[in-house]
Scaffold this active site. Structure first.
Site, PDB file in Angstrom:
ATOM      1  N   LYS A  22       0.823  -1.215   0.000  1.00  0.00           N
ATOM      2  CA  LYS A  22       0.000   0.000   0.000  1.00  0.00           C
ATOM      3  C   LYS A  22       0.859   1.268   0.000  1.00  0.00           C
ATOM      4  O   LYS A  22       0.638   2.182  -0.800  1.00  0.00           O
ATOM      5  CB  LYS A  22      -0.905  -0.006   1.240  1.00  0.00           C
ATOM      6  N   ASN A  23       1.844   1.334   0.895  1.00  0.00           N
ATOM      7  CA  ASN A  23       2.615   2.565   1.032  1.00  0.00           C
ATOM      8  C   ASN A  23       3.443   2.854  -0.215  1.00  0.00           C
ATOM      9  O   ASN A  23       3.621   4.017  -0.598  1.00  0.00           O
ATOM     10  CB  ASN A  23       3.511   2.486   2.270  1.00  0.00           C
ATOM     11  N   ARG A  97      -5.179  10.581   3.107  1.00  0.00           N
ATOM     12  CA  ARG A  97      -3.889  11.136   3.518  1.00  0.00           C
ATOM     13  C   ARG A  97      -2.852  11.004   2.409  1.00  0.00           C
ATOM     14  O   ARG A  97      -1.982  11.859   2.252  1.00  0.00           O
ATOM     15  CB  ARG A  97      -3.395  10.434   4.785  1.00  0.00           C
ATOM     16  N   ASP A 121      -5.793   8.044   9.011  1.00  0.00           N
ATOM     17  CA  ASP A 121      -5.970   7.487  10.349  1.00  0.00           C
ATOM     18  C   ASP A 121      -5.983   8.567  11.422  1.00  0.00           C
ATOM     19  O   ASP A 121      -5.283   9.567  11.324  1.00  0.00           O
ATOM     20  CB  ASP A 121      -4.820   6.523  10.674  1.00  0.00           C
ATOM     21  N   ASP A 319       4.156   0.398  11.876  1.00  0.00           N
ATOM     22  CA  ASP A 319       2.890  -0.179  11.436  1.00  0.00           C
ATOM     23  C   ASP A 319       2.670  -1.597  11.948  1.00  0.00           C
ATOM     24  O   ASP A 319       1.553  -2.114  11.872  1.00  0.00           O
ATOM     25  CB  ASP A 319       2.814  -0.178   9.903  1.00  0.00           C
ATOM     26  N   MET A 341       6.324   6.986  17.571  1.00  0.00           N
ATOM     27  CA  MET A 341       5.971   7.955  16.537  1.00  0.00           C
ATOM     28  C   MET A 341       4.572   8.536  16.672  1.00  0.00           C
ATOM     29  O   MET A 341       4.341   9.688  16.343  1.00  0.00           O
ATOM     30  CB  MET A 341       6.135   7.320  15.160  1.00  0.00           C
TER      31      MET A 341
END
EC number: 2.5.1.7
Length: 434
Positions: A22-23, A97, A121, A319, A341
């Site tokens: 996805k990223n 985002r 998110d 993640d 984070m």
């Protein structure tokens, strides 16, 4: 609002293929805006966030053809720059985002961009400063209009320069790289992110004609070119899905083979799960996880409690901390989870405590998990998914729990995980979509 009803406590078995990353998808799909020539991208995951970005590009004027289930061609010949001031753009861009990733390519090719404040998110404050500070160093001017919620950026004369990023942001690095490839002169980016997905973007840009050196390190040098051409690109498998499936196998005492994982690109992910006592075996480019009735968390050499924390690549990805936390609830031993984070990402532990897990939430960033060693199963409850990663963590917990669980707001899960219910049902999971 959709929901999953899960009857847990069943061991699973079989093979599963991870989706495309996805990223990485959000970065390389945005990069098609850098050229008027055709780009073909394969292994694209069929998930909400990626589909929204593809739809957004189509609305902008990109010609998009789906030539296979996971393969698209993109041709950004005729971009409608007026679209960026429309209500439709504000609505669609603001709900995603990943829409921030189109700014760098737009600045590089057209000299201007506007972007609504991105969504995504609700896991704590996620700064955009790195992106815009990088653009400013390249010569862009921007302002934020609080009345309409838009960032407006002008970059009619981007110039290469030395940039020291204030944080090793993956998306920030990717955005600045995409802006710099068409800037005049040489750009040096220090403290650059170097994770595999950023490396993939750089390799794609190089095939398009960009001049980038230092790929894989935290020091990138980019010599600007006047134009870029087309290329073909295949996404890596999603390392977060791979880690999720390792955790799923351990929690449900299941025998699962995860196929085609690109093992050498996983960094320390396999080792972190091994620290939790999970046995896994590399078989070619697959990961085999045997059924385990028990797994024991290691301690440090001096006998002190294991700490697992996130860090910029090649450190452990944030993640997967939610997955590690859930897996630890059924391990033998204790572990401190330190989420550095994002200050709200651990708040989902209240659901796990309701399920019977023994967790002490020390503060917004740290939680101590006292493993149950599978002596007492989690119990099914009703719960709501707060974000993508916590949602899948709760899904894994529900699959291991005794009784029936219902997870609401599954739209959050489906932002990042492709057809997750169908794929788990194929392994023997008892999941029903409500």
């Amino acid at each position: 609002m959709g929901a999953f009803e899960i009857r847990g406590g069943k061991p699973l078995k079989g093979e599963i293929i991870p989706q495309g990353a996805k990223n990485e998808a959000l970065q390389v799909i945005s990069a098609v805006l850098l050229t008027a020539e055709k780009i073909t991208i394969s292994n694209i995951p069929d998930i909400v966030d990626v589909n929204k970005l593809i739809e957004l590009l189509r609305d902008m004027g990109v010609t998009i053809d789906k030539i296979a289930a996971d393969t698209y061609t993109f041709e950004a010949k005729n971009i409608d720059l007026e679209f960026f001031h429309s209500a439709a753009f504000k609505s669609k861009g603001g709900s995603l985002r990943g829409s921030i990733m189109i700014v760098g390519p737009l600045l590089a090719r057209f000299g201007k961009a506007a972007i609504p404040k991105p969504g995504g998110d609700k896991i704590g404050r996620r700064r955009l400063d790195t992106h815009f500070l990088g653009f400013e160093k390249l010569g862009a001017r921007f302002d934020y209009n609080p009345e309409n919620g838009f960032f407006n950026v002008d970059a009619s004369n981007l110039q290469g320069t030395y940039i020291l990023l204030d944080e090793a942001s993956v998306t920030g690095t990717a955005n600045v790289v995409m802006a710099a490839v068409l800037a005049k002169g040489t750009t040096t980016i220090y403290n650059a992110a170097c994770e595999p997905y950023l490396q993939q973007l750089c390799k794609m840009l190089i095939r398009m004609g960009a001049k980038i050196t230092g790929v894989g390190s935290n020091l990138l040098t980019i010599e600007g070119v006047t134009e870029l051409g087309g290329t073909t690109h295949r996404l890596l498998p999603d390392m977060i899905e791979i880690g999720s499936f390792i955790g799923l196998a351990a929690m449900t005492a299941s025998e699962i083979t995860i196929k085609d994982v690109h093992y050498d690109e996983l960094g320390m992910i396999p080792d972190v799960f091994k620290r939790l006592g999970i046995k896994l075996e590399r078989r070619g480019d697959d990961i085999f996880v045997p059924a385990q009735k028990h797994y024991e968390i290691e301690t440090f050499i001096d006998g002190s409690i294991m700490t697992i924390a996130d860090a910029p690549w090649p450190g452990f990805t944030p993640d997967l901390l939610s997955i590690v936390l859930v897996v630890a609830t059924q391990a033998k031993g204790s572990v401190l989870i330190h989420q550095k984070m994002f200050e709200s990402r651990l708040f989902f532990v209240d659901k796990l405590i309701d399920m019977g897990a023994q967790i002490i939430l020390c503060d917004p960033h740290r939680a101590t998990v006292i493993g149950l060693d599978k002596q007492m199963s989690l119990r099914g409850i009703q719960m709501t998914s707060p974000d993508i990663r916590a949602g899948v963590s709760l899904l894994i917990a529900a699959l291991s729990a005794q009784g029936t669980s219902t997870i609401y707001n599954i739209e959050q899960i489906e932002r990042g995980y492709q057809h997750i219910d169908q794929r788990l049902i194929a392994l023997g999971a008892d999941i029903k979509r409500l």
